[in-house]
Design an enzyme around this catalytic site. Structure first.
Site, short mmCIF file in Angstrom:
data_model
loop_
_atom_site.label_atom_id
_atom_site.label_comp_id
_atom_site.label_asym_id
_atom_site.label_seq_id
_atom_site.Cartn_x
_atom_site.Cartn_y
_atom_site.Cartn_z
N GLU A 1 -25.52 -19.43 -76.76
CA GLU A 1 -26.09 -20.52 -77.56
C GLU A 1 -26.69 -21.58 -76.64
O GLU A 1 -26.71 -21.45 -75.42
CB GLU A 1 -24.99 -21.13 -78.44
CG GLU A 1 -23.81 -21.68 -77.66
CD GLU A 1 -22.64 -22.08 -78.54
OE1 GLU A 1 -22.67 -21.80 -79.74
OE2 GLU A 1 -21.69 -22.68 -78.00
N ASP B 1 -23.20 -31.98 -76.25
CA ASP B 1 -24.48 -31.28 -76.37
C ASP B 1 -25.66 -32.14 -75.93
O ASP B 1 -26.66 -32.26 -76.64
CB ASP B 1 -24.70 -30.80 -77.81
CG ASP B 1 -23.50 -30.06 -78.38
OD1 ASP B 1 -22.91 -29.26 -77.64
OD2 ASP B 1 -23.16 -30.30 -79.55
#
Length: 528
Positions: free
Chosen positions: A181, A13
């Site tokens: 997301e 991420d």
């Protein structure tokens, strides 16, 4: 040319920002403390770790956090001389923000956003001086697990509180799509761009982009979505699961993206089942998955982004790619061996959950761990210091002095979570090699060893992890046969993290005043 990943090992991420000639990047840390490692680069290829954003217990409470809980998907931004890092402490209490004027810290205590739900928050600073928060949450009337939506709300920079109306600006592109997301918003030219990922963070991961003339929408999806995915390449490609990107423009005007991806690999070079590669020898996907693992977790990769018809076009992510035109700026190489002769632990070392007492010491140029009742099998904070496995093949060695009593043990561990790990530890019964899988322990090997100094090592080639020991310097002996390392992979153990290599000591539920001393720890990548 440069090699992917640019930050190897469990660093998922990624989020990046540029300040002048400098680039700063953060990644998720889940149940490990300190939280949110932060890196610095001058060319987007060579990175050094500055430290961690959340390095004080007052900033990060991980008590009792489940495996792969904790800190999810941070976003890093810089505005008017201030760095902002926004992220989620999963389950409870949710989304929060910290700030600093120096990326190396100190960072502020958290500002919490109790009125927001979900995860993967991001920040966008518009040219008009307004700031916006965006994030992901499952819909209130979700039709299935992973039925998410992207929300947007203005952030008052004076009070650091959300203000104004909330806008729902996006949902999965594909019919029945899951986990839209990782939203990031950018203003580039005449448009606002919304970058998201969907399909889950494994092999079906895919990057979507939309644009609008207003930050609040409506957003029009790119008709060519997904703009980046490797799901059509299958598990034979050396890189899978690409997604969760963040964009940055270098000083030369080039656009680049950092993103997460994984490297599946087995026990043979290249991560593929055996065979000559002919059409009649091609294994099924089930066979590939059965011999492969993601022990390194989701790592940080880099790829070029170009623009066509005012839409971003991502280069397919490959192990070796043409480098940015920015002049290369390499950092001095660090030593392979940590002699524990500094005042503080190197930033590569991590605690499992928030340490509530100082169980370690660096006095006398050695690492001393105090034995405590907590173990790796609990959702606790044991006496464990661990660092990431960063290579498909590696060797790790240490020297330990320890006299066990009762049920005490100390030594070297390979850790995925409380139900999946491997321990090579000294006990009153001798040196023991134990595999824990699905919450059950299996003793793989045991040998008697004399009192005194002991050297421990693990050498891994792909999924074969060979434990070794020595009672005299340099005279190494194998303990047992190679252990199948796939229990350290998320494909077997579940979750979102990668394998960690650690130094560990425990009294196994009993009070103790004993200690274990480690003179040094060495980690070496090996040819693969």
């Amino acid at each position: 040319m440069y090699d992917n990943p640019v930050i190897p090992g469990f660093h998922p991420d990624p989020s990046v920002c540029r300040v002048g000639a400098d680039y700063y990047l953060v990644t998720s840390s889940f149940e490990w403390f300190p939280g949110v490692p932060i890196f610095h680069s001058r060319d987007l290829v060579h990175w050094r770790q500055l430290g961690h954003v959340l390095d004080r217990p007052s900033q990060l409470d991980l008590d009792g956090v489940r495996p792969s809980g904790g800190i999810y998907a941070p976003t890093l931004r810089h505005h008017d001389g201030v760095f902002y890092m926004i992220t989620t402490l999963m389950d409870e209490p949710g989304n929060f923000l910290v700030t600093a004027t120096d990326p190396a810290g100190p960072w502020s205590d958290p500002v919490w956003f109790p009125d927001t739900r979900g995860f993967d928050p991001s920040l966008f600073f518009d040219d008009d001086g307004r700031a916006w928060m965006t994030g992901t949450r499952e819909k209130a009337a979700r039709r299935y697990d992973g039925d998410t939506e992207i929300w947007l709300r203005e952030l008052d920079l004076a009070t650091l509180k959300p203000v104004g109306a909330e806008h729902v600006i996006w949902e999965p592109v594909q019919r029945g799509g899951i986990w839209s997301e990782g939203p990031h918003i950018y203003r580039i030219g005449a448009h606002y761009y919304l970058l998201t990922s969907e399909g889950g963070t494994a092999e079906d991961h895919a990057v979507m982009v939309a644009r609008s003339e207003r930050v609040t929408g409506p957003y029009q999806g790119n008709p060519r979505n997904p703009v980046l995915t490797h799901r059509h390449l299958g598990l034979r490609h050396p890189i899978t699961s690409v997604g969760h990107p963040d964009l940055v423009q270098n000083a030369q005007g080039e656009w680049w993206s950092v993103l997460l991806a994984t490297r599946p690999y087995g026990s043979l070079p290249g991560g593929h089942p055996s065979g000559d590669g002919s059409l009649d020898d091609q294994p099924t996907m089930a066979a590939v998955r059965a011999v492969s693992g993601y022990n390194l977790g989701r790592e940080t990769f880099l790829t070029r982004v170009r623009w066509e018809d005012d839409w971003p076009v991502f280069d397919q992510v490959e192990p070796r790619m043409p480098a940015p035109s920015t002049p290369a700026r390499r950092w001095p190489a660090g030593p392979a061996c940590d002699h524990f002769d500094t005042a503080y632990l190197a930033p590569v070392w991590n605690h499992l959950r928030t340490p509530r007492e100082p169980y370690w010491s660096l006095a006398d140029s050695r690492l001393t761990l105090r034995l405590r009742p907590e173990t790796l099998r609990e959702r606790a904070a044991p006496s464990l210091l661990a660092r990431r496995q960063r290579h498909l093949a590696f060797a790790a060695h240490t020297a330990i002095e320890f006299r066990p009593v009762g049920e005490e043990c100390a030594g070297l561990v390979l850790f995925q979570n409380d139900d999946f790990h491997i321990t090579l530890v000294r006990t009153v019964r001798g040196l023991e090699l134990t595999r824990r899988a699905e919450g059950a322990d299996t003793l793989l090997a045991r040998t008697e060893i004399p009192p005194g100094p002991l050297w421990l090592g693990v050498e891994a080639y792909g999924q074969d992890y060979q434990a070794r020991y020595a009672v005299r310097p340099g005279e190494w002996t194998d303990l047992g046969v190679p252990v199948d390392g796939r229990i350290l992979s998320s494909t077997v153990a579940g979750g979102f993290t990668g394998a960690m290599i650690g130094l560990y000591a425990t009294s196994n539920g009993h009070p103790s005043t004993n200690t274990a001393a480690f003179d040094w720890f060495e980690y070496l990548p090996l040819p693969w």
